[in-house]
Motif scaffolding. Structure first.
Motif, PDB file in Angstrom:
ATOM      1  N   ARG A  60     -11.859  51.495 -10.646  1.00  0.00           N
ATOM      2  CA  ARG A  60     -13.220  50.574 -11.201  1.00  0.00           C
ATOM      3  C   ARG A  60     -12.965  49.353 -12.223  1.00  0.00           C
ATOM      4  O   ARG A  60     -13.454  48.640 -11.910  1.00  0.00           O
ATOM      5  CB  ARG A  60     -14.526  51.381 -11.343  1.00  0.00           C
ATOM      6  N   GLU A 229     -23.178  54.530  -2.378  1.00  0.00           N
ATOM      7  CA  GLU A 229     -24.287  54.434  -3.950  1.00  0.00           C
ATOM      8  C   GLU A 229     -24.705  55.293  -5.012  1.00  0.00           C
ATOM      9  O   GLU A 229     -24.923  55.108  -5.924  1.00  0.00           O
ATOM     10  CB  GLU A 229     -25.668  54.591  -2.468  1.00  0.00           C
ATOM     11  N   LEU A 232     -22.446  53.899  -7.533  1.00  0.00           N
ATOM     12  CA  LEU A 232     -22.636  52.994  -8.298  1.00  0.00           C
ATOM     13  C   LEU A 232     -23.824  53.554  -9.261  1.00  0.00           C
ATOM     14  O   LEU A 232     -24.341  53.194 -10.093  1.00  0.00           O
ATOM     15  CB  LEU A 232     -23.580  52.107  -7.384  1.00  0.00           C
ATOM     16  N   GLU A 235     -21.694  55.733 -12.020  1.00  0.00           N
ATOM     17  CA  GLU A 235     -21.698  53.964 -12.861  1.00  0.00           C
ATOM     18  C   GLU A 235     -22.713  53.243 -13.449  1.00  0.00           C
ATOM     19  O   GLU A 235     -22.563  52.743 -15.024  1.00  0.00           O
ATOM     20  CB  GLU A 235     -20.818  52.594 -11.633  1.00  0.00           C
TER      21      GLU A 235
END
Length: 380
Positions: A60, A229, A232, A235
């Motif tokens: 990432r 999603e 995300l 993260e």
């Protein structure tokens, strides 16, 4: 309170709906190495990764840095042979020779569980930004992850201009920039930090966390399309120093065969494994006998104790096969209807025994406070 110190009639600890959250406690500054004024727009950024950084987070970081316009990203394959040109930046994550030049391991270790450092230095026209951190201490999980380093990684990214205000929309800067010298040391104020995602309501992530897609339980492709999603959100959790998550598991009354199916188990296992790749402790919240808002229940037929024990064993086994780190449970038949308090406590203890003794995982119950309710046999 430790599990083995809880009286036999009260074996299950309470758990709040929203976990305590903290961004950490800044520590005193360490000696600075060189000085850094505001620096912007490097011609090249060298990325140096230690083996202790989680592979998904390493991927990432490369992905995010590659999105910065007009910045050449160089991923170093030999951390001991980094030779940047003047004007370049070197970002070093974890236990690498570059990190050790500017950040002694002893300074990091002194911060304890999940603590981390981020430091900057300038040498021969090259800006160095390094981070390192510590793994969590005392967690009952199969994960092997240095979460303190993960926190430091996302703090370093924010120091150069990335932002994580909303879970689904991380912001990539137009130009990388560091404002002044960086010498940050943090450790968490509370050991448990995260959210219960209340998927009993139609909110973001309800579909994917219940292992179905927008078109329903049979929408396998839709489920897969929603996994980004979930990533995300994970993260965003790390960027805000969180370490745990849970959500409510629902049942589909229109497709009851799906609720305990191998297909659903496989999808939930994928959800949990995804969280583990990001280093987040993961639990699923279910009803013991709760019938409210289509919740998934452990005991679906109240009656003989032996029958109830069989349901507990079968359904706890199904849940724990997802690989989750703990089980969260709900009391009562609903927010406003409750069984006999002693019977409810017996069920809570039976579920806890199964989770603790068979799977060596913690089990929690959420306290949902409503007006005018009393436990007849357990007075305050």
């Amino acid at each position: 309170m430790p599990y083995d110190l809880i009286p036999s009639t009260w074996r299950i600890p309470f758990f709040v709906v929203i976990f305590a959250f903290s961004t950490g406690v800044p520590m005193s500054s360490h000696a600075r190495t060189g000085s850094v004024t505001e620096v912007t727009a490097p011609p090249a950024v060298h990325l140096v990764f230690g083996d202790d950084l989680a592979p998904r987070i390493r991927e990432r970081v490369v992905e995010l840095m590659s999105k910065v316009p007009s910045t050449r990203v160089i991923v170093e394959t030999d951390s001991a042979a980094v030779a940047p040109e003047s004007g370049a930046w070197v970002l070093s994550f974890g236990d690498t020779p570059v990190t050790r030049r500017f950040l002694p391991r002893e300074a990091v270790q002194a911060l304890g569980s999940e603590g981390f450092n981020v430091r900057s230095a300038e040498e021969n026209g090259v800006l160095y930004l390094v981070t390192d951190g510590n793994a969590a201490i005392g967690e009952r999980t199969t994960m092997v992850v240095n979460r303190g380093l993960s926190f430091g990684t996302y703090e370093l990214l924010q120091q150069v201009g990335f932002r994580f205000f909303h879970p689904f929309t991380p912001r990539v800067p137009d130009v990388l920039k560091v404002s002044g010298h960086v010498d940050l040391a943090e450790k968490p104020r509370w050991p448990v930090r995260g959210f219960h995602i209340h998927t009993m309501h139609p909110i973001e992530l309800t579909h994917v966390l219940n292992a179905w897609g927008p078109k329903g339980t049979n929408d396998s492709a839709g489920f897969e399309s929603l996994l980004p999603e979930w990533e995300l959100y994970l993260e965003w959790s790390l960027a805000h120093r969180q370490n745990i998550v849970q959500w409510a598991l629902l049942a589909d009354k229109a497709n009851t065969t799906f609720n305990d199916s191998p297909e659903r188990l496989a999808r939930l296992t994928k959800v949990v494994k995804t969280a583990h790749r990001w280093g987040i402790v993961t639990g699923i919240d279910v009803g013991i006998v709760l019938e409210q808002q289509n919740t998934w229940r452990i005991i679906r037929k109240v009656g003989k104790k032996a029958d109830e024990a069989g349901q507990i064993k079968t359904r706890v086994n199904w849940l724990m096969r997802t690989g989750m780190d703990y089980l969260a449970a709900e009391m009562g038949f609903s927010e406003f209807q409750a069984p006999d308090d002693q019977k409810m406590l017996d069920w809570m203890n039976a579920v806890t025994r199964e989770v603790e003794d068979v799977y060596n995982r913690p089990c929690y119950v959420k306290v949902h406070v409503s007006q005018g309710q009393r436990a007849k046999h357990y007075k305050d």
